[in-house]
Design an enzyme around this catalytic site. Structure first.
Site, PDB file in Angstrom:
ATOM      1  N   HIS A  62       0.814  -1.230   0.000  1.00 44.63           N
ATOM      2  CA  HIS A  62       0.000   0.000   0.000  1.00 44.63           C
ATOM      3  C   HIS A  62       0.845   1.277   0.000  1.00 44.63           C
ATOM      4  CE1 HIS A  62      -3.455  -2.495   0.529  1.00 44.63           C
ATOM      5  NE2 HIS A  62      -3.170  -2.840   1.765  1.00 44.63           N
ATOM      6  N   ASP A 110      -2.541 -10.795  -1.734  1.00 44.84           N
ATOM      7  CA  ASP A 110      -3.066 -10.263  -0.478  1.00 44.84           C
ATOM      8  C   ASP A 110      -4.558  -9.962  -0.689  1.00 44.84           C
ATOM      9  OD1 ASP A 110      -1.863  -8.666   2.185  1.00 44.84           O
ATOM     10  OD2 ASP A 110      -3.685  -7.750   1.378  1.00 44.84           O
ATOM     11  N   ASP A 128      -4.335 -12.882   4.393  1.00 47.86           N
ATOM     12  CA  ASP A 128      -5.644 -12.348   4.768  1.00 47.86           C
ATOM     13  C   ASP A 128      -6.804 -12.760   3.862  1.00 47.86           C
ATOM     14  OD1 ASP A 128      -4.385 -10.752   2.933  1.00 47.86           O
ATOM     15  OD2 ASP A 128      -4.523  -8.901   4.078  1.00 47.86           O
TER      16      ASP A 128
END
Lengths: 348, 348
Positions: free
Chosen positions: A161, A197, A286
């Site tokens: 990110h 992810d 995740d």
């Protein structure tokens, strides 16, 4: 397969986490790294310390001003009379500033907002050393991969990110992007970055948006209803020389193994078509149904099948750790994934 | 002079306030309005309720999508299973989204970040009715001014940090900008907006950035070291048809009456040169040295002198309340300001 890891990664341990209007426990904790390290050791993998991150390599992805901000932030904050225990931004420049001739403000509070995308990237005394250490693992893994091998960067804090000039979503330096650039510098003509992810790799996409030599593919939760909210839709395909070299495969809430693995297969087909010399894998746990903030619903077996599918690319691969926040399950998922990946990659 | 005021303004009472990494008491409280209302009544001013805000007038400043967001936000939030007592954004779209083809996300959490500039504008059940009521007072004051009079909009929440499509800094609808547009619609050929709140009126500047018919002048704390951080520097002068119709006069930390009144005199000279038919005054009491988060150091007498100086313009004037957070002093400062303003405006 070498695992790269640096204990300085443990020195970053922020607490502030705001979600849905509530203060909650910060999930990106040092024990994530400890759990993954224990799993690597239980697998019998060799663990090595990376060389310190090369500043020139960092500048291939991040701007000088942003790197200076990260380096100097804690010192400037500590000089304030009246401050909290962590640097948490509370205001960010929106698109409106483009109407003016805006430049970063001089003061540290304004600069904190300028160089961050959200409140989920607090800065503490240990943040810059930890981010540097995580970046160093990714660069070291890329160096291994440039020699035709596979390597795992046990990177924390994560990176995908982080934008060229902005931290966000627990990320400060974009480890995967740094690895991809390092591979280009070490002679790989074309590099693919595959991001599995659960959250879209908005920072990585931004780094390579205009680039035709680095393909970016991401399988993630639909940003209409999941972080990072504003980027990661199917229609985003890159621009200029990079047009068509970005592939986004968002999935709806609750997507299971079948949906996730089908999207992964689509991403892998696109990567094969691109014909890269090396792969960077942004690996998050995740997508697991066992996650505290689960959006996708991937099973343990799903991670093993993903590892096998990616291993079958038989590409020199730098596996870079991103998210995953269930301390109980993430070591097991890493083992399942790596075992299957290595077996498939080694199969003749 | 009529005072416009609507009790719905009291229905907005958020608590979340993040500053320098600390959670603090939210300062933009309903008792601010109560203190100002008491001062108006003590002065013997007539207080009137405004007509409900005209949706067409709101759309002169704000985008339809943003108005729909404000109207629907609380209902959408209330439908979430897991949510805090107030809507507080924790992620905002940065300049990077312009690299993609970004549109607002569908979900309320993403939309909350999309339509806000910072964490200082929480949304509660009473926020939209209060913002509508505050806007209504500004529109009603503008209607009075269009008839050649002076009026005071006792507006709360304040407005000058609200952009066409983004809330920020305790502001949701830009009351001063709405008043200026209303004056244009009611026949004023040229309107000046003078902003003497301690914080730069970034939203108002943005609304009129390209406009040659509305002059915007602001005297405020240096944004290099003070909210709103990213806009309000001396070099920002407007663009296109609006070039030269924006005047920013930032002042350093601790600026006193002499510095503040000199900057005000410079703004007033520029407004005289522009030759407006009417004035909108964004009036904040936060330049006062008695403020909880004081950046400037203006005395009580300074406010009286400012009132006299502005009154000497002898323009039909809509005075629109912005910030000021010292409950003990703000009623007194309002009286001092208005007395001096009215005396100067009435002098032959």
């Amino acid at each position: 397969m070498l695992v790269f890891w640096d204990a300085a990664e443990l020195g970053h341990s922020p607490h502030f986490f705001l979600q849905r209007g509530m203060l909650r426990r910060h999930l990106e904790t040092p024990d994530r790294a400890a759990a993954l390290l224990a799993a690597c050791r239980a697998m019998g993998l060799a663990v090595a310390a990376p060389q310190p991150a090369d500043p020139v390599a960092l500048a291939r992805v991040h701007t000088p001003a942003y790197l200076a901000f990260l380096r100097e932030a804690w010192g400037a904050w500590s000089a304030l009379d009246d401050r909290g225990a962590e640097m948490v931004p509370n205001v960010h420049p929106g698109a409106e500033i483009l109407a003016g001739c805006a430049v970063p403000p001089a003061g540290i509070i304004g600069r904190l907002g300028w160089y961050t995308a959200d409140t989920a990237c607090p800065i503490t005394a240990g943040t810059w050393p930890a981010a540097l250490a995580a970046a160093a693992t990714a660069l070291a893994a890329a160096d291994e991969v440039a020699r035709g091998r596979v390597a795992f960067a046990l990177a924390r804090p994560p990176g995908h990110h982080a934008f060229p000039a902005r931290a966000g979503g627990h990320c400060y330096l974009n480890n995967a992007a740094l690895a991809a650039e390092r591979l280009r510098d070490r002679g790989a003509g074309r590099v693919a970055v595959l991001d599995i992810d659960a959250h879209h790799g908005n920072g990585t996409q931004d780094v390579f948006w205009m680039r035709g030599d680095v393909f970016f593919a991401s399988v993630h939760g639909d940003p209409d209803h999941y972080y990072p909210w504003f980027i990661g839709r199917r229609g985003e395909r890159g621009a200029g020389p990079g047009e068509g070299a970005t592939l986004n495969l968002p999935l709806p809430l609750g997507a299971d193994d079948a949906a996730w693995l089908a999207a992964l297969a689509q991403a892998l087909a696109a990567i094969r078509a691109f014909g890269p010399d090396a792969l960077v894998l942004s690996l998050g746990f995740d997508p697991s149904r066992s996650e505290p903030l689960a959006f996708l619903a991937v099973s343990d077996e799903g991670f093993a099948r993903a590892g096998a599918a990616i291993g079958r690319l038989r590409l020199p691969t730098a596996i870079v750790q991103e998210g995953g926040y269930n301390i109980e399950s993430m070591g097991r998922l890493l083992s399942l994934f790596l075992d299957a990946f290595l077996a498939a990659a080694a199969a003749s």
